[in-house]
Design an enzyme around this catalytic site. Structure first.
Site, PDB file in Angstrom:
ATOM      1  CG  MET A  30      -1.786  -0.503   1.436  1.00  0.00           C
ATOM      2  SD  MET A  30      -2.953  -0.653   2.202  1.00  0.00           S
ATOM      3  CE  MET A  30      -2.865  -0.729   3.923  1.00  0.00           C
ATOM      4  CG  HIS A  37       6.684  -1.509   2.172  1.00  0.00           C
ATOM      5  ND1 HIS A  37       6.921  -0.170   3.294  1.00  0.00           N
ATOM      6  CD2 HIS A  37       5.879  -1.914   2.416  1.00  0.00           C
ATOM      7  CE1 HIS A  37       5.587  -0.127   3.710  1.00  0.00           C
ATOM      8  NE2 HIS A  37       4.683  -1.651   2.989  1.00  0.00           N
ATOM      9  CB  SER A 186       2.512   2.410   6.784  1.00  0.00           C
ATOM     10  OG  SER A 186       3.242   1.266   5.377  1.00  0.00           O
TER      11      SER A 186
HETATM   12  P1  AMP Z   1       1.534  -3.442   3.350  1.00  0.00           P
HETATM   13  O1  AMP Z   1       2.192  -2.205   2.621  1.00  0.00           O
HETATM   14  O2  AMP Z   1       1.316  -2.656   4.559  1.00  0.00           O
HETATM   15  O3  AMP Z   1       0.833  -3.386   3.244  1.00  0.00           O
HETATM   16  O4  AMP Z   1       2.283  -3.977   4.080  1.00  0.00           O
HETATM   17  C1  AMP Z   1       3.315  -4.561   2.494  1.00  0.00           C
HETATM   18  C2  AMP Z   1       3.886  -6.255   2.486  1.00  0.00           C
HETATM   19  O5  AMP Z   1       5.001  -4.809   3.695  1.00  0.00           O
HETATM   20  C3  AMP Z   1       2.955  -6.758   3.695  1.00  0.00           C
HETATM   21  O6  AMP Z   1       3.234  -8.022   3.020  1.00  0.00           O
HETATM   22  C4  AMP Z   1       3.864  -6.713   4.870  1.00  0.00           C
HETATM   23  O7  AMP Z   1       3.418  -7.949   5.773  1.00  0.00           O
HETATM   24  C5  AMP Z   1       4.841  -6.005   5.255  1.00  0.00           C
HETATM   25  N1  AMP Z   1       5.811  -5.155   5.919  1.00  0.00           N
HETATM   26  C6  AMP Z   1       5.043  -4.317   6.778  1.00  0.00           C
HETATM   27  N2  AMP Z   1       6.012  -4.319   7.352  1.00  0.00           N
HETATM   28  C7  AMP Z   1       6.885  -4.965   7.550  1.00  0.00           C
HETATM   29  C8  AMP Z   1       7.570  -4.876   8.294  1.00  0.00           C
HETATM   30  N3  AMP Z   1       8.126  -4.478   9.485  1.00  0.00           N
HETATM   31  N4  AMP Z   1       8.539  -6.124   8.124  1.00  0.00           N
HETATM   32  C9  AMP Z   1       8.418  -7.180   7.429  1.00  0.00           C
HETATM   33  N5  AMP Z   1       7.660  -7.281   6.466  1.00  0.00           N
HETATM   34  C10 AMP Z   1       6.614  -5.713   6.802  1.00  0.00           C
END
Ligand code: AMP
Length: 284
Positions: A30, A37, A186
């Site tokens: 997102m 990320h 985020s």
């Molecule tokens: P999001 O943009 O929040 O939907 O996250 C995109 C991807 O990044 C998802 O697969 C999350 O699980 C991963 N993600 C978010 N934060 C972390 C983190 N601290 N460590 C590893 N992966 C993450």
């Protein structure tokens, strides 16, 4: 690096890469990128020959009153990060590109979405599973990369892929943390400096759980009580749930056995934060 705004454009670029025999890696996000990320993108670049990153704040996974409108959007900075990391294609669709006016088809993964965040975010995993199914159909990757940070999400997506015979592999990458243990997110941007310090207690509570399992304590109620005590040291934390569940079924367990997932969700000021650890109790 190319930026595609339409499904048609993604499909033709991925098809061109595939026709050259390239392995397609995909990281759905997102946006509002942080080192979590970046770790997924780096894993994809390492394992695949053509890497697609999607940036789409998916409205169907936010409930009423959640932070869809104020979710951080840092598109230009995100593109720079992708460029530096060696991404081949960024897919940044509009809502209209992804959803018709009335979406009638949804993916519901049963049982696995009943516990943990599923109890508190009704419809969230339906939105996540549906958008991932759509993105997998659009990008057609060989491998998609997800973070352990969102453990329930990764398990739900793995199950969807298996149950619907989708021809891709799901790789789950470790949670990236700050030096104080706080899982990067985020949503950490919503916190004041004091609240960020308090947020570090979430991981401290999970470490307490690990410590107790290592000491062969089996009673999950006892462990949860101690975790609650750790969290109570942070004045701004309001606990949503502390759960210890079977790592495969996500069902609550009374006694530690096999692989377990300890997961915590809290509210701190305007943010809802989640974190978890996977523990293989057989190894202790
Ligand atoms: P999001 O943009 O929040 O939907 O996250 C995109 C991807 O990044 C998802 O697969 C999350 O699980 C991963 N993600 C978010 N934060 C972390 C983190 N601290 N460590 C590893 N992966 C993450």
């Amino acid at each position: 690096m190319k930026v595609a705004r339409t499904i048609k454009s993604v499909r033709s670029k991925v098809a061109a890469a595939r026709s050259k025999g390239k392995k397609i890696g995909f990281v759905p996000t997102m946006g509002a990128f942080h080192i979590g990320h970046i770790s997924l993108i780096e894993a994809a670049v390492k394992k695949c020959d053509f890497v697609v990153v999607s940036i789409f704040v998916n409205p169907t996974q936010f409930g009423p009153g959640e932070d869809f409108k104020k979710y951080p959007r840092t598109f230009d900075a995100d593109l720079n990060i992708c460029r530096k990391a060696g991404v081949d294609l960024v897919f940044a669709p509009t809502k209209e590109q992804m959803y018709s006016e009335e979406n009638l088809t949804w993916v519901n993964v049963e049982k696995l979405t009943d516990s943990l965040c599923g109890q508190f975010r009704k419809g969230h995993f339906r939105g996540v599973a549906t958008v991932c199914a759509k993105l997998f159909n659009i990008v057609a990757p060989d491998i998609a990369f997800f973070g352990q940070k969102d453990a329930q999400q990764a398990i739900v997506i793995k199950r969807m892929v298996a149950d619907l015979n989708m021809p891709l592999k799901i790789v789950v990458c470790p949670t990236v943390r700050q030096p104080d243990g706080l899982a990067v997110s985020s949503r950490n941007q919503y916190l004041t400096e004091q609240q960020k310090k308090d947020a570090a207690y979430v991981y401290k509570s999970l470490q307490k759980c690990q410590e107790m399992i290592n000491a062969d304590i089996k009673d999950t109620r006892k462990i949860i009580t101690r975790m609650r005590k750790v969290l109570s040291q942070a004045p701004s934390i309001k606990i949503e749930y502390i759960s210890i569940v079977d790592a495969e079924t996500l069902q609550t367990i009374d006694h530690i056995a096999g692989k377990v997932l300890a997961a915590v969700a809290v509210r701190i000021g305007p943010a809802r934060l989640i974190d978890n650890i996977l523990v293989d109790s057989a190894k202790h």
